[in-house]
Write a protein that holds these residues in place. Structure first.
Motif, PDB file in Angstrom:
ATOM      1  N   ALA A  61       0.837  -1.207   0.000  1.00 41.67           N
ATOM      2  CA  ALA A  61       0.000   0.000   0.000  1.00 41.67           C
ATOM      3  C   ALA A  61       0.872   1.257   0.000  1.00 41.67           C
ATOM      4  O   ALA A  61       1.885   1.335   0.684  1.00 41.67           O
ATOM      5  N   GLN A  62       0.461   2.246  -0.796  1.00 37.59           N
ATOM      6  CA  GLN A  62       1.152   3.528  -0.878  1.00 37.59           C
ATOM      7  C   GLN A  62       0.114   4.644  -0.849  1.00 37.59           C
ATOM      8  O   GLN A  62      -1.009   4.471  -1.317  1.00 37.59           O
ATOM      9  N   PRO A  63       0.487   5.809  -0.314  1.00 36.46           N
ATOM     10  CA  PRO A  63      -0.491   6.884  -0.163  1.00 36.46           C
ATOM     11  C   PRO A  63      -0.660   7.726  -1.424  1.00 36.46           C
ATOM     12  O   PRO A  63       0.268   7.898  -2.208  1.00 36.46           O
ATOM     13  N   VAL A  64      -1.865   8.231  -1.592  1.00 39.56           N
ATOM     14  CA  VAL A  64      -2.141   9.319  -2.526  1.00 39.56           C
ATOM     15  C   VAL A  64      -2.655  10.461  -1.667  1.00 39.56           C
ATOM     16  O   VAL A  64      -3.612  10.292  -0.905  1.00 39.56           O
ATOM     17  N   LYS A  65      -2.021  11.626  -1.798  1.00 38.72           N
ATOM     18  CA  LYS A  65      -2.282  12.750  -0.887  1.00 38.72           C
ATOM     19  C   LYS A  65      -2.865  13.945  -1.635  1.00 38.72           C
ATOM     20  O   LYS A  65      -2.455  14.256  -2.745  1.00 38.72           O
ATOM     21  N   VAL A  66      -3.824  14.585  -0.979  1.00 37.62           N
ATOM     22  CA  VAL A  66      -4.384  15.847  -1.469  1.00 37.62           C
ATOM     23  C   VAL A  66      -4.261  16.859  -0.345  1.00 37.62           C
ATOM     24  O   VAL A  66      -4.743  16.623   0.775  1.00 37.62           O
ATOM     25  N   GLY A  67      -3.601  17.983  -0.629  1.00 36.82           N
ATOM     26  CA  GLY A  67      -3.461  19.019   0.388  1.00 36.82           C
ATOM     27  C   GLY A  67      -4.754  19.788   0.589  1.00 36.82           C
ATOM     28  O   GLY A  67      -5.567  19.935  -0.329  1.00 36.82           O
ATOM     29  N   THR A  87     -13.530  23.103  -3.876  1.00 35.33           N
ATOM     30  CA  THR A  87     -13.384  23.381  -5.297  1.00 35.33           C
ATOM     31  C   THR A  87     -11.926  23.183  -5.711  1.00 35.33           C
ATOM     32  O   THR A  87     -11.013  23.196  -4.884  1.00 35.33           O
ATOM     33  N   TYR A  88     -11.746  22.996  -7.010  1.00 36.82           N
ATOM     34  CA  TYR A  88     -10.398  22.808  -7.545  1.00 36.82           C
ATOM     35  C   TYR A  88      -9.576  24.082  -7.371  1.00 36.82           C
ATOM     36  O   TYR A  88     -10.077  25.200  -7.495  1.00 36.82           O
ATOM     37  N   THR A  89      -8.288  23.905  -7.064  1.00 37.64           N
ATOM     38  CA  THR A  89      -7.350  25.012  -7.011  1.00 37.64           C
ATOM     39  C   THR A  89      -6.090  24.616  -7.759  1.00 37.64           C
ATOM     40  O   THR A  89      -5.740  23.424  -7.818  1.00 37.64           O
ATOM     41  N   THR A  90      -5.423  25.589  -8.334  1.00 38.22           N
ATOM     42  CA  THR A  90      -4.196  25.303  -9.088  1.00 38.22           C
ATOM     43  C   THR A  90      -2.997  25.048  -8.174  1.00 38.22           C
ATOM     44  O   THR A  90      -1.935  24.658  -8.650  1.00 38.22           O
ATOM     45  N   ARG A  91      -3.180  25.250  -6.895  1.00 44.85           N
ATOM     46  CA  ARG A  91      -2.071  25.074  -5.964  1.00 44.85           C
ATOM     47  C   ARG A  91      -1.607  23.613  -5.937  1.00 44.85           C
ATOM     48  O   ARG A  91      -2.425  22.693  -5.880  1.00 44.85           O
ATOM     49  N   THR A  92      -0.308  23.411  -5.984  1.00 43.46           N
ATOM     50  CA  THR A  92       0.288  22.068  -5.863  1.00 43.46           C
ATOM     51  C   THR A  92       1.541  22.161  -5.000  1.00 43.46           C
ATOM     52  O   THR A  92       2.073  23.260  -4.750  1.00 43.46           O
ATOM     53  N   ALA A  93       1.995  21.016  -4.563  1.00 50.16           N
ATOM     54  CA  ALA A  93       3.234  20.934  -3.787  1.00 50.16           C
ATOM     55  C   ALA A  93       3.979  19.681  -4.209  1.00 50.16           C
ATOM     56  O   ALA A  93       3.424  18.812  -4.893  1.00 50.16           O
ATOM     57  N   LYS A  94       5.242  19.564  -3.802  1.00 54.42           N
ATOM     58  CA  LYS A  94       6.053  18.380  -4.060  1.00 54.42           C
ATOM     59  C   LYS A  94       6.143  17.556  -2.780  1.00 54.42           C
ATOM     60  O   LYS A  94       6.425  18.098  -1.710  1.00 54.42           O
ATOM     61  N   ASP A  95       5.914  16.276  -2.927  1.00 56.31           N
ATOM     62  CA  ASP A  95       6.045  15.400  -1.772  1.00 56.31           C
ATOM     63  C   ASP A  95       7.512  15.383  -1.336  1.00 56.31           C
ATOM     64  O   ASP A  95       8.394  15.088  -2.153  1.00 56.31           O
ATOM     65  N   PRO A 108      -1.583  17.660  -5.338  1.00 55.05           N
ATOM     66  CA  PRO A 108      -2.535  18.738  -5.635  1.00 55.05           C
ATOM     67  C   PRO A 108      -3.290  19.132  -4.367  1.00 55.05           C
ATOM     68  O   PRO A 108      -3.312  18.374  -3.388  1.00 55.05           O
ATOM     69  N   PHE A 109      -3.903  20.285  -4.411  1.00 58.65           N
ATOM     70  CA  PHE A 109      -4.689  20.775  -3.273  1.00 58.65           C
ATOM     71  C   PHE A 109      -6.156  20.884  -3.665  1.00 58.65           C
ATOM     72  O   PHE A 109      -6.513  20.869  -4.854  1.00 58.65           O
ATOM     73  N   ILE A 110      -6.995  21.008  -2.654  1.00 57.85           N
ATOM     74  CA  ILE A 110      -8.400  21.321  -2.845  1.00 57.85           C
ATOM     75  C   ILE A 110      -8.742  22.484  -1.914  1.00 57.85           C
ATOM     76  O   ILE A 110      -8.279  22.524  -0.767  1.00 57.85           O
ATOM     77  N   GLU A 111      -9.497  23.442  -2.425  1.00 55.26           N
ATOM     78  CA  GLU A 111      -9.921  24.601  -1.637  1.00 55.26           C
ATOM     79  C   GLU A 111     -11.169  24.203  -0.854  1.00 55.26           C
ATOM     80  O   GLU A 111     -12.250  24.017  -1.425  1.00 55.26           O
ATOM     81  N   VAL A 112     -11.010  24.068   0.438  1.00 53.54           N
ATOM     82  CA  VAL A 112     -12.068  23.515   1.296  1.00 53.54           C
ATOM     83  C   VAL A 112     -13.103  24.581   1.619  1.00 53.54           C
ATOM     84  O   VAL A 112     -12.772  25.701   2.027  1.00 53.54           O
TER      85      VAL A 112
END
Length: 248
Positions: free
Chosen positions: A183-189, A209-217, A225-229
């Motif tokens: 098992a490996q994680p999939v992450k959303v900020g 909603t979708y946001t263009t913000r991303t980060a590097k693991d 990727p991120f989601i605007e909560v």
């Protein structure tokens, strides 16, 4: 360990596999599609145990018949005592039956790089209304499709909470290929209206909603990727805590 003891251990192991396969316990170890194999293995082990016990009973019964009429001076066969430590083999079986292990959570997620992979394609989404997406589906569309199918839509995703050392919150699903061992994680900020108190391993349904913000693991430099909560609600952990869609 003699044959009768071996038969008992085989029977217990088969019963444990049947118990796991007939309930949701097996989902803590393997993906849902392997349920028939778990059940088949349980049946084979129980059948083997019964056959072994029957063979030993027949062997003893025939031995008693052949021994009738012999004098006491004929002597008795030497009995070899098996080491008692061999019965420790039963302990993992008891653990399997009595103690259900927790699913992998935030501890594993933060120490393993994201397993997000670029999808081969994207399924069509409903034309209107809120989108209830698998977290891996959202992450793939956001990271590799520039959110084209997500823009302007209200989105709902579910996962468990993980907090890195800096306190950045992530929503995570553990993706697996075969079993929990891989098992490996999939992450959303998470950004935006994040709940003020977040406990690691708590399951949330996040609306946003979708946001263009991303980060590097930081573990493997994979995209997060991120989601605007706009809202978040605690939910019960699903029966199947793992996600199987990432490698389909």
């Amino acid at each position: 360990m003699n044959r009768q003891a071996q038969a008992a251990v085989l029977f217990l192991l088969g019963a444990a596999l049947l118990h796991a396969g007939l309930t949701d316990l097996y989902l803590r170890y393997v993906k849902a599609g392997l349920r028939p194999l778990v059940l088949a293995a349980g049946v084979v082990l129980i059948a083997t145990a019964l056959a072994t016990a029957w063979y030993e009973w027949r062997k003893k019964d025939h031995g008693d018949e052949r021994g009738e009429g012999h004098g006491e001076g004929q002597g008795e066969g030497h009995v070899h005592r098996e080491p008692r430590v061999s019965w420790l083999l039963v302990l993992p079986l008891l653990a399997l039956i009595l103690v259900a292990p927790p699913a992998l959570g935030s501890y594993s997620a933060l120490r393993t790089g994201t397993a997000l992979q670029q999808p081969y394609g994207y399924a069509d989404l409903p034309a209107d209304g809120p989108l209830r997406l698998n977290l891996v589906d959202y992450a793939g569309r956001a990271a590799y499709d520039d959110g084209r199918s997500l823009r302007g839509r209200q989105i709902k995703v579910t996962g468990f909470v993980a907090l890195d050392r800096a306190g950045t919150p992530y929503l995570v699903r553990m993706a697996l290929n075969c079993c929990a061992a891989d098992a490996q994680p999939v992450k959303v900020g998470l950004s935006g209206r994040i709940p003020p108190v977040l406990r690691p391993d708590t399951w949330l349904e996040v609306t946003g909603t979708y946001t263009t913000r991303t980060a590097k693991d930081p573990v493997n430099n994979g995209p997060i990727p991120f989601i605007e909560v706009s809202g978040a609600e605690p939910v019960a952990a699903p029966k199947d805590p793992y996600d199987e869609t990432w490698n389909n």
